[in-house]
Design an enzyme around this catalytic site. Structure first.
Site, PDB file in Angstrom:
ATOM      1  N   TYR A 136      10.564 -17.679  17.354  1.00 60.19           N
ATOM      2  CA  TYR A 136      11.124 -18.015  16.380  1.00 60.19           C
ATOM      3  C   TYR A 136      12.303 -18.054  15.905  1.00 60.19           C
ATOM      4  CZ  TYR A 136       6.077 -16.908  17.030  1.00 60.19           C
ATOM      5  OH  TYR A 136       5.157 -17.275  17.934  1.00 60.19           O
TER       6      TYR A 136
ATOM      7  N   THR B  68       2.078  -0.991  12.314  1.00 61.33           N
ATOM      8  CA  THR B  68       1.362   0.706  12.149  1.00 61.33           C
ATOM      9  C   THR B  68       1.233   0.544  10.546  1.00 61.33           C
ATOM     10  OG1 THR B  68       3.662   1.911  11.727  1.00 61.33           O
ATOM     11  CG2 THR B  68       2.190   1.310  13.980  1.00 61.33           C
TER      12      THR B  68
END
Length: 353
Positions: A186, A258
Site C-alpha cells: 500500500y 483498538t
C-alpha cells in the site's frame, strides 16, 4: 434496572436510546455542520467502547467483529512456533511531534507527514530533513515490510490498570503501541488501514520502576506542553528500536485496531518484557486532560478498550515454555526459554506448563 408499569428497562437500553437520539440529531444537522466522528467517541459513557459499533455505522466491526483487540493473553493457551523470527526495526532516529488528541498521547513522525498539509509539520521539515529517514519494521511473524506511522500511549489513572492487553487477567499501568503500515502493498497509512495485512501493532507494556527507559524519558519530558486536547510539542531523535528489549520474546495474533473503526487488519506483536517508567512520569501522564484549555473535561487517562473475545484465533509465541531435558554433558543443562520469561502472573498455571 428501572420499572415502567410491569416492564423492566435496563440502563443499557436507556443509554442505547439516548445515543441513537444523539446520532439522529447529528444527521439532521448534517447539511449545516460537518461532523468529525473522532470528536464523538470516548472511553466511557454512552460514547464509550460498548457503543462504538452503533455510534457510526462504519464502525460496525467494533460490535460485530470476530478478530477484535485487545485480548487477555493466557499463557496456557499459547502455541509455540519455532519458525517465528526476530523482529527488526532499523536504527534510524525520528523527529516528530507529540500530541494530545483528546483520546491518547500520540507521536507522529515528520517523515510520515512531510507530504501532507500539516502546517505544524511543514514548519519543521526543512530543518529536520537530514533525520527524516523512514523507520521500517520487518521480521517476526511479518511477511511484508512495514513503515512506522505513529506511537500511542495508553495508561490508567491508578497503577492497577492502564494497558490494553492483559496477561492472565493482569493489567499493567500503561502500554505503548507502535503502529506501522504495509509499504510493500500500500502507498499510505490511509490506504492500508482498511485492507488485509494492512497494519502491524507492536505492544510494549509499561512497568513502574525507580528509573525509566531512556526513550520513555524523551517521550514524557515535555508532557507539560500538551496538557490539553490539540496541543503539540516537538520531539527529536527518538529511537524506536531502543524501545524493544534485547531479548526477542513475544506473542503474536491477528487482531484489529483498538479504536474506532476497529478494522480487523492488524498483526499484533506483544513484547514479553515491559519498559520501565517512573512514578513521576506516570503522574505527568495522568495530569493530561481530554478537552481543550477552555473546556478541559475529564482526565485523559483510562484510555484503554476492554479486552475482546479470542474466539477461534490461534495465539502464537516464540517463547518455549517447556524445560528441556538435562544435557548428556555432566553438570550442564540444555538452555531453556522458561528462565527468560518476564511475566509470572498465575504461578499455579505457570508451574503446570
Amino acid at each position: 434496572m428501572m420499572m415502567i408499569g410491569n416492564q423492566k428497562i435496563s440502563m443499557i437500553s436507556i443509554s442505547s436510546i439516548m445515543l441513537r437520539f444523539i446520532i439522529i440529531l447529528i444527521i439532521l444537522h448534517g447539511t449545516a455542520i460537518k461532523c468529525d466522528w473522532n470528536f464523538w467517541w470516548t472511553y466511557d459513557g454512552i460514547s464509550g467502547p460498548e457503543f462504538w459499533g452503533i455510534l457510526n455505522p462504519d464502525w460496525f466491526l467494533c460490535s460485530k467483529g470476530h478478530r477484535q483487540s485487545p485480548i487477555d493473553i493466557k499463557p496456557g493457551l499459547l502455541l509455540y512456533d519455532p519458525n517465528l523470527k526476530s523482529i527488526f526495526i532499523n536504527k534510524n532516529k525520528v523527529n516528530g511531534y507529540l500530541e494530545n488528541d483528546g483520546h491518547s498521547v500520540v507521536f507522529h513522525s515528520h517523515y510520515q507527514q512531510q507530504n501532507q498539509s500539516d502546517t505544524f509539520n511543514q514548519q519543521q521539515n526543512h530543518q529536520n530533513s537530514n533525520l527524516m529517514l523512514p523507520v521500517t519494521i520487518n521480521g517476526g511473524p511479518l511477511s511484508y515490510s512495514y513503515l512506522f506511522h505513529s506511537l500511542h500511549i495508553h495508561f490508567g489513572l491508578v497503577d492497577s490498570y492502564g494497558s490494553e492487553h492483559l496477561i492472565s487477567g493482569f493489567q499493567f499501568p500503561g502500554e505503548i503501541q507502535l503502529i506501522g503500515y504495509n509499504s510493500d502493498l500500500y502507498d499510505s497509512y490511509a490506504d492500508a488501514s482498511t485492507k488485509p495485512n494492512g497494519l502491524v501493532g507492536i505492544a510494549i507494556f509499561l512497568k513502574q520502576e525507580t528509573k525509566s527507559s531512556p526513550e520513555i524519558e524523551i517521550l514524557t519530558s515535555q508532557l507539560n506542553q500538551i496538557v490539553y486536547r490539540g496541543q503539540k510539542t516537538i520531539i527529536k531523535s527518538l529511537s524506536l528500536r531502543d524501545l524493544l528489549p534485547d531479548d526477542q520474546n513475544y506473542i503474536t495474533y491477528d487482531g484489529s485496531l483498538t479504536t474506532p473503526s476497529c478494522d480487523e487488519i492488524v498483526t499484533w506483536i506483544v513484547i514479553n518484557k515491559p519498559l520501565s517508567i517512573t512514578k513521576e512520569q506516570l503522574q505527568a501522564l495522568r495530569f493530561l486532560m481530554q478537552g481543550d484549555i477552555d473546556v478541559p473535561k475529564a482526565p485523559l487517562g483510562n484510555n484503554f478498550r476492554p479486552t475482546q473475545s479470542i474466539n477461534d484465533r490461534v495465539i502464537r509465541t516464540n517463547i518455549e515454555f517447556k524445560q528441556q531435558q538435562q544435557s548428556t554433558t555432566k553438570g550442564k543443562n540444555c538452555p531453556t526459554m522458561k528462565q527468560n520469561v518476564q511475566y509470572e502472573i498465575n504461578q499455579k498455571l505457570w508451574n503446570a506448563i
